[in-house]
Motif scaffolding. Structure first.
Motif, PDB file in Angstrom:
ATOM      1  N   UNK A   1       0.852  -1.173   0.000  1.00 55.24           N
ATOM      2  CA  UNK A   1       0.000   0.000   0.000  1.00 55.24           C
ATOM      3  C   UNK A   1       0.896   1.234   0.000  1.00 55.24           C
ATOM      4  N   UNK A   2       0.530   2.179  -0.815  1.00 57.74           N
ATOM      5  CA  UNK A   2       1.246   3.442  -0.828  1.00 57.74           C
ATOM      6  C   UNK A   2       0.336   4.532  -0.294  1.00 57.74           C
ATOM      7  N   UNK A   3       0.870   5.319   0.603  1.00 59.66           N
ATOM      8  CA  UNK A   3       0.143   6.467   1.119  1.00 59.66           C
ATOM      9  C   UNK A   3       0.558   7.696   0.317  1.00 59.66           C
ATOM     10  N   UNK A   4      -0.383   8.567   0.046  1.00 60.51           N
ATOM     11  CA  UNK A   4      -0.065   9.767  -0.724  1.00 60.51           C
ATOM     12  C   UNK A   4       0.666  10.780   0.148  1.00 60.51           C
ATOM     13  N   UNK A   5       1.276  11.736  -0.503  1.00 54.80           N
ATOM     14  CA  UNK A   5       1.953  12.801   0.234  1.00 54.80           C
ATOM     15  C   UNK A   5       0.953  13.749   0.879  1.00 54.80           C
ATOM     16  N   UNK A   6      -0.306  13.659   0.487  1.00 52.80           N
ATOM     17  CA  UNK A   6      -1.354  14.531   1.018  1.00 52.80           C
ATOM     18  C   UNK A   6      -2.033  13.958   2.256  1.00 52.80           C
ATOM     19  N   UNK A   7      -1.562  12.823   2.751  1.00 53.32           N
ATOM     20  CA  UNK A   7      -2.196  12.210   3.922  1.00 53.32           C
ATOM     21  C   UNK A   7      -2.099  13.157   5.111  1.00 53.32           C
ATOM     22  N   UNK A   8      -3.108  13.076   5.976  1.00 56.97           N
ATOM     23  CA  UNK A   8      -3.133  13.913   7.179  1.00 56.97           C
ATOM     24  C   UNK A   8      -3.362  13.024   8.384  1.00 56.97           C
ATOM     25  N   UNK A   9      -2.634  13.289   9.447  1.00 58.45           N
ATOM     26  CA  UNK A   9      -2.778  12.521  10.681  1.00 58.45           C
ATOM     27  C   UNK A   9      -4.098  12.894  11.347  1.00 58.45           C
ATOM     28  N   UNK A  10      -4.881  11.873  11.687  1.00 64.20           N
ATOM     29  CA  UNK A  10      -6.106  12.074  12.455  1.00 64.20           C
ATOM     30  C   UNK A  10      -5.789  11.915  13.936  1.00 64.20           C
ATOM     31  N   UNK A  11      -5.093  10.812  14.250  1.00 66.08           N
ATOM     32  CA  UNK A  11      -4.753  10.535  15.648  1.00 66.08           C
ATOM     33  C   UNK A  11      -3.482   9.687  15.675  1.00 66.08           C
ATOM     34  N   UNK A  12      -2.699   9.877  16.714  1.00 64.24           N
ATOM     35  CA  UNK A  12      -1.490   9.076  16.900  1.00 64.24           C
ATOM     36  C   UNK A  12      -1.526   8.480  18.293  1.00 64.24           C
ATOM     37  N   UNK A  13      -1.319   7.176  18.364  1.00 65.97           N
ATOM     38  CA  UNK A  13      -1.287   6.442  19.619  1.00 65.97           C
ATOM     39  C   UNK A  13       0.066   5.774  19.756  1.00 65.97           C
TER      40      UNK A  13
END
Length: 70
Positions: A1-13
């Motif tokens: 799976x490739x994530x785009x450069x436009x991804x945004x963090x919703x939450x980090x645990x």
């Protein structure tokens, strides 16, 4: 799976980061998370869905570029 450069963090645990990436939500686990735990979570979601509970649809379980599971 490739994530785009436009991804945004919703939450980090402590063991995962959840992103919005276009029209999908992607949960990326830390590299130390065993693959069996990730697949077990997907299986649990499928079982809950089969019981008639509305849950997000699992599109895929795969590895991202750094080898972590998503």
């Amino acid at each position: 799976m490739e994530l785009s450069e436009n991804k945004q963090v919703i939450v980090e645990r402590h063991n995962k980061v959840v992103y919005v990436d276009g029209e999908r939500i992607v949960k990326v686990f830390k590299a130390t998370k065993p693959a069996s735990d990730v697949f077990n979570e997907a299986l649990n979601v499928a079982r809950v869905a089969e019981a008639g509970v509305r849950v997000p649809k699992v599109l895929e379980v795969s590895q991202v570029a750094d080898g972590s599971w998503a």
